[in-house]
Scaffold this motif. Structure first.
Motif, PDB file in Angstrom:
ATOM      1  N   TRP A 215      -4.755  19.653  38.049  1.00  0.00           N
ATOM      2  CA  TRP A 215      -5.064  18.569  37.127  1.00  0.00           C
ATOM      3  C   TRP A 215      -6.576  18.452  36.888  1.00  0.00           C
ATOM      4  CZ3 TRP A 215      -1.138  14.434  39.184  1.00  0.00           C
ATOM      5  CH2 TRP A 215       0.013  14.469  38.373  1.00  0.00           C
ATOM      6  N   HIS A 216      -7.358  18.606  37.954  1.00  0.00           N
ATOM      7  CA  HIS A 216      -8.818  18.525  37.808  1.00  0.00           C
ATOM      8  C   HIS A 216      -9.329  19.604  36.863  1.00  0.00           C
ATOM      9  CE1 HIS A 216     -12.970  19.614  39.025  1.00  0.00           C
ATOM     10  NE2 HIS A 216     -13.131  18.289  39.086  1.00  0.00           N
ATOM     11  N   ARG A 217      -8.817  20.795  37.008  1.00  0.00           N
ATOM     12  CA  ARG A 217      -9.270  21.897  36.154  1.00  0.00           C
ATOM     13  C   ARG A 217      -8.833  21.682  34.704  1.00  0.00           C
ATOM     14  NH1 ARG A 217     -13.321  25.132  36.231  1.00  0.00           N
ATOM     15  NH2 ARG A 217     -13.517  24.124  34.233  1.00  0.00           N
ATOM     16  N   LEU A 218      -7.590  21.231  34.502  1.00  0.00           N
ATOM     17  CA  LEU A 218      -7.081  21.041  33.141  1.00  0.00           C
ATOM     18  C   LEU A 218      -7.784  19.894  32.430  1.00  0.00           C
ATOM     19  CD1 LEU A 218      -3.252  21.582  33.780  1.00  0.00           C
ATOM     20  CD2 LEU A 218      -4.763  23.088  32.485  1.00  0.00           C
ATOM     21  N   PHE A 219      -8.000  18.761  33.122  1.00  0.00           N
ATOM     22  CA  PHE A 219      -8.693  17.638  32.492  1.00  0.00           C
ATOM     23  C   PHE A 219     -10.154  17.973  32.219  1.00  0.00           C
ATOM     24  CE2 PHE A 219      -5.162  14.940  34.046  1.00  0.00           C
ATOM     25  CZ  PHE A 219      -4.907  14.262  32.868  1.00  0.00           C
ATOM     26  N   HIS A 220     -10.760  18.723  33.094  1.00  0.00           N
ATOM     27  CA  HIS A 220     -12.144  19.152  32.867  1.00  0.00           C
ATOM     28  C   HIS A 220     -12.237  20.025  31.619  1.00  0.00           C
ATOM     29  CE1 HIS A 220     -15.664  21.811  33.385  1.00  0.00           C
ATOM     30  NE2 HIS A 220     -16.241  20.746  33.943  1.00  0.00           N
ATOM     31  N   ILE A 242      -0.602  19.895  31.160  1.00  0.00           N
ATOM     32  CA  ILE A 242      -1.022  18.742  31.975  1.00  0.00           C
ATOM     33  C   ILE A 242       0.176  17.888  32.345  1.00  0.00           C
ATOM     34  CG2 ILE A 242      -2.408  16.629  31.958  1.00  0.00           C
ATOM     35  CD1 ILE A 242      -4.423  18.040  30.215  1.00  0.00           C
ATOM     36  N   ILE A 243       1.058  17.653  31.379  1.00  0.00           N
ATOM     37  CA  ILE A 243       2.219  16.801  31.624  1.00  0.00           C
ATOM     38  C   ILE A 243       3.209  17.477  32.564  1.00  0.00           C
ATOM     39  CG2 ILE A 243       4.148  15.615  30.503  1.00  0.00           C
ATOM     40  CD1 ILE A 243       2.425  15.381  28.013  1.00  0.00           C
ATOM     41  N   LEU A 244       3.406  18.771  32.375  1.00  0.00           N
ATOM     42  CA  LEU A 244       4.413  19.486  33.151  1.00  0.00           C
ATOM     43  C   LEU A 244       3.858  20.136  34.418  1.00  0.00           C
ATOM     44  CD1 LEU A 244       6.363  21.257  30.242  1.00  0.00           C
ATOM     45  CD2 LEU A 244       6.881  19.081  31.353  1.00  0.00           C
ATOM     46  N   TRP A 245       2.588  19.865  34.740  1.00  0.00           N
ATOM     47  CA  TRP A 245       1.998  20.509  35.912  1.00  0.00           C
ATOM     48  C   TRP A 245       2.730  20.159  37.212  1.00  0.00           C
ATOM     49  CZ3 TRP A 245      -0.424  24.649  36.900  1.00  0.00           C
ATOM     50  CH2 TRP A 245      -1.090  24.827  38.107  1.00  0.00           C
ATOM     51  N   PRO A 246       3.173  18.901  37.421  1.00  0.00           N
ATOM     52  CA  PRO A 246       3.953  18.629  38.645  1.00  0.00           C
ATOM     53  C   PRO A 246       5.209  19.483  38.750  1.00  0.00           C
ATOM     54  CG  PRO A 246       3.217  16.575  37.669  1.00  0.00           C
ATOM     55  CD  PRO A 246       2.894  17.656  36.685  1.00  0.00           C
ATOM     56  N   LEU A 247       5.857  19.767  37.611  1.00  0.00           N
ATOM     57  CA  LEU A 247       7.023  20.647  37.662  1.00  0.00           C
ATOM     58  C   LEU A 247       6.627  22.059  38.070  1.00  0.00           C
ATOM     59  CD1 LEU A 247       8.971  19.516  34.464  1.00  0.00           C
ATOM     60  CD2 LEU A 247       9.361  18.846  36.840  1.00  0.00           C
ATOM     61  N   ALA A 248       5.447  22.494  37.611  1.00  0.00           N
ATOM     62  CA  ALA A 248       4.983  23.823  38.008  1.00  0.00           C
ATOM     63  C   ALA A 248       4.707  23.882  39.506  1.00  0.00           C
ATOM     64  CB  ALA A 248       3.720  24.179  37.219  1.00  0.00           C
ATOM     65  N   VAL A 249       4.151  22.810  40.050  1.00  0.00           N
ATOM     66  CA  VAL A 249       3.900  22.768  41.491  1.00  0.00           C
ATOM     67  C   VAL A 249       5.215  22.781  42.265  1.00  0.00           C
ATOM     68  CG1 VAL A 249       2.888  21.405  43.360  1.00  0.00           C
ATOM     69  CG2 VAL A 249       1.696  21.594  41.172  1.00  0.00           C
ATOM     70  N   ALA A 250       6.180  21.974  41.795  1.00  0.00           N
ATOM     71  CA  ALA A 250       7.489  21.964  42.457  1.00  0.00           C
ATOM     72  C   ALA A 250       8.159  23.332  42.371  1.00  0.00           C
ATOM     73  CB  ALA A 250       8.383  20.900  41.826  1.00  0.00           C
ATOM     74  N   GLY A 251       8.035  23.990  41.222  1.00  0.00           N
ATOM     75  CA  GLY A 251       8.588  25.334  41.095  1.00  0.00           C
ATOM     76  C   GLY A 251       7.913  26.326  42.015  1.00  0.00           C
ATOM     77  N   ALA A 252       6.595  26.172  42.211  1.00  0.00           N
ATOM     78  CA  ALA A 252       5.886  27.065  43.126  1.00  0.00           C
ATOM     79  C   ALA A 252       6.353  26.874  44.566  1.00  0.00           C
ATOM     80  CB  ALA A 252       4.383  26.824  43.019  1.00  0.00           C
ATOM     81  N   VAL A 253       6.608  25.608  44.956  1.00  0.00           N
ATOM     82  CA  VAL A 253       7.103  25.349  46.311  1.00  0.00           C
ATOM     83  C   VAL A 253       8.493  25.946  46.494  1.00  0.00           C
ATOM     84  CG1 VAL A 253       7.774  23.542  47.937  1.00  0.00           C
ATOM     85  CG2 VAL A 253       5.687  23.285  46.575  1.00  0.00           C
ATOM     86  N   LEU A 254       9.370  25.736  45.515  1.00  0.00           N
ATOM     87  CA  LEU A 254      10.717  26.310  45.605  1.00  0.00           C
ATOM     88  C   LEU A 254      10.666  27.828  45.591  1.00  0.00           C
ATOM     89  CD1 LEU A 254      12.692  23.913  43.220  1.00  0.00           C
ATOM     90  CD2 LEU A 254      12.655  23.910  45.716  1.00  0.00           C
ATOM     91  N   GLY A 255       9.760  28.403  44.779  1.00  0.00           N
ATOM     92  CA  GLY A 255       9.620  29.853  44.776  1.00  0.00           C
ATOM     93  C   GLY A 255       9.131  30.396  46.100  1.00  0.00           C
TER      94      GLY A 255
END
Length: 601
Positions: A215-220, A242-255
């Motif tokens: 989020w810090h990188r995207l908002f910057h 930015i909106i879907l970034w939490p889903l990407a993090v959750a997908g990375a954890v599941l992956g």
């Protein structure tokens, strides 16, 4: 466009753009909600019919291919006979679940992406395309996906099974060592039991860091209009990120959790390869360190790992152990640099994030390369049809799927050869594509590991062709050899030119032709290839039909002209040598004879 200068200008530009972006997102979401159930049901029932319809055939033919295989030893065949029911039973379940998830994702996301793409730069009538794009194209895309899935389950599957039944080039077969199977299974289960919870804990521990750093990188980048927000066409997609970034993090954890299954199962491979259960136990400890170092590298965290990196392979000198007393979060020294660590020069001089797409290197996609290959296949196919090297029988055999490979394998391999020959003549570093302008190199190649399986062998073949220093006659001979090698009768009867006098060079050209056809055969098993090839076969069939029609019309007109000429010569001969006998014929009779000749013609 140039990014705005100044903080106030950037904030004002963002505020003005925000309602526009939200409106497009809502419109795309509404279309996605409408089409998601339809596309999901279409893809699920379509793939379900294919899976269940071919499942009995897959079961029978798999066992038949294993039994008749000349590449598998008797003990390995017995093990496969016992274990094969497991993947055959799991396959329908995985296929159906994947169709449901894939259909829902495609039906929901495709209209959203199409809505944002409708207002890109250079688009006309944007208001209409905002509502229309992503509707009919999504429906057609779902049917295309089903068609490609059917081609993989039918054509690609039987192609793999045919290769399994063939004898290996060296005449040897693969065998399995039964004594090491129990130890490998135990090591794989132990590694899975250890890696599953440990990797899950590491992934969950690092997920907040990944969330806030992303989020810090995207908002910057959003405020400064840098990185993905630099170009206007990319702003909607970056805002959606930015909106879907939490889903990407959750997908990375599941992956990561899912990857622990394969990472743990590899312990069995280590035990079998090293013939040592102790090496498998060492890998259990090293696998946690491997994942920790890799995740640190992905998240741009400090290098190294708190877990020891034990050496688990005696055949791989690149694996350096981390002694237990040196295990810490500190970065490893240069002498203990791991394979996942980054170069110090890269970390000191990171690349700029504000590179414009207008000045960036043109990156090619696999679909663009595939389109270029089939366009060249159409061009070369029309020429070869005109020359008679590709016949109507070749086209009909290719359509029915029982051809000998003159068109299915030979024509694409022939086009690849022409591209390699042009690259050699142009002294290209990479591969010069058939348009004569685009060069495929390691810089602009598709970032896909599967694509490297084809690119690297082609680069090696290009270097071998360059070393051969072929003449024009040898190039023509090699091209026809590549085209007709799948049909020995055609290769024997057709004139493909004089082979090289040297037996060594003939053998080298034969080897190059086999390798090119082998690469093309592997590429033909991937999705979209069969569908595009069927369209190519229809085009060549139409061209051949037009050629035959033109040939018949030309032959008919030539026959009429020859008949008229023969009649005129006969009339004048009679007038010259029969001393007036021909003059007794009236003009009416001559005209009647002329009409009779035209009718006969």
């Amino acid at each position: 466009m140039e990014p705005p200068r100044g903080v106030l200008s950037s904030i004002w530009n963002f505020i003005c753009f925000l309602p526009y972006f939200i409106g497009l997102l809502l419109l795309g979401t509404i279309k996605g909600i409408i089409f998601c159930p339809l596309i999901c049901l279409t893809m699920t029932f379509g793939n379900l019919a294919i899976i269940l319809g071919l499942w009995p055939v897959h079961c029978v033919w798999t066992y038949y291919s294993i039994f008749c295989s000349k590449q598998l030893g008797p003990i390995l065949k017995l093990v496969l006979f016992v274990c094969m029911p497991i993947p055959l039973i799991i396959w329908p379940v995985v296929g159906i679940v994947g169709s449901i998830v894939g259909g829902a994702a495609f039906g929901f996301l495709s209209p959203i992406y199409a809505t944002f793409d409708a207002v890109g730069e250079g688009k006309s009538n944007e208001f209409f395309h905002c509502f229309y794009d992503g509707t009919w194209s999504t429906i057609k895309g779902s049917f295309t996906t089903i068609r490609d899935f059917a081609d993989v389950c039918f054509h690609s599957y039987f192609s793999y099974m045919a290769d399994l039944r063939q004898e290996s080039p060296d005449g040897k077969y693969h065998e399995i060592r039964l004594l090491h199977i129990p130890g490998a299974v135990i090591a794989g289960v132990l590694c899975f039991l250890v890696d599953m919870p440990m990797i899950s804990l590491i992934a969950l521990y690092k997920s907040p860091y990944m969330l806030f750093k992303g989020w810090h990188r995207l908002f910057h980048d959003l405020i400064g209009r840098e990185g993905p927000f630099l170009e206007t066409i990319c702003v909607p997609f970056a805002g959606l990120a930015i909106i879907l970034w939490p889903l990407a993090v959750a997908g990375a954890v599941l992956g990561s959790i899912a990857s622990s299954i394969f990472l743990g199962a590899y312990a069995g491979v280590v035990v079998y390869q090293e013939s040592s259960f102790w090496m498998g136990l060492r890998y259990i400890v090293a696998s946690i360190s491997i994942y920790d170092e890799y995740s640190n590298d992905i998240l741009d965290m400090r290098e190294g790992s708190c877990f020891p990196r034990l050496q688990y392979s005696t055949k791989n000198d690149d694996v350096e152990p981390n002694p237990p007393h040196e295990a810490s979060f500190s970065a490893p020294t240069p002498s203990h640099e791991t394979s996942f660590s980054k170069r110090s020069s890269f970390s000191k001089n990171p690349p700029t994030r504000a590179t414009s797409f207008k000045n960036a290197i043109l990156e090619l996609t696999p679909l663009e390369l595939l389109d270029g290959l089939f366009n060249e296949c159409q061009h070369q196919g029309e020429r070869l049809v005109y020359e008679g090297l590709i016949t109507s029988q070749d086209i009909e055999d290719a359509k029915s799927g029982k051809g000998t490979g003159v068109l299915t394998i030979g024509l694409p391999a022939y086009c690849l050869l022409q591209s390699l020959l042009n690259s050699v003549k142009a002294n290209s570093v990479g591969i010069l594509l058939n348009d004569g302008k685009t060069e495929l190199t390691s810089t602009n190649r598709p970032k896909d590991t599967v694509f490297d399986w084809f690119l690297n062998p082609l680069l090696i073949i290009k270097d071998q062709i360059k070393a051969e220093n072929l003449t024009v006659a040898e190039e023509d001979y090699l091209g026809k050899l590549v085209l007709l090698s799948g049909n020995p009768d055609r290769l024997k009867n057709a004139y493909i030119g004089s082979p090289p006098e040297s037996e060594r060079k003939r053998a080298e050209l034969d080897a190059l032709a086999r390798r090119l056809r082998g690469i093309t055969r592997s590429a033909s098993r991937y999705p979209t290839f069969r569908r595009r090839f069927d369209a190519l076969a229809r085009m060549l069939s139409e061209d051949l039909a037009k050629k035959n029609v033109r040939s018949d019309s030309v032959n008919g007109s030539q026959k009429v002209e020859r008949s008229k000429s023969a009649f005129i010569v006969r009339i004048f001969s009679q007038k010259s040598f029969k001393n007036g006998k021909s003059n007794r014929r009236s003009d009416v009779e001559s005209q009647q004879d002329m009409r009779d000749v035209e009718i006969e013609s």
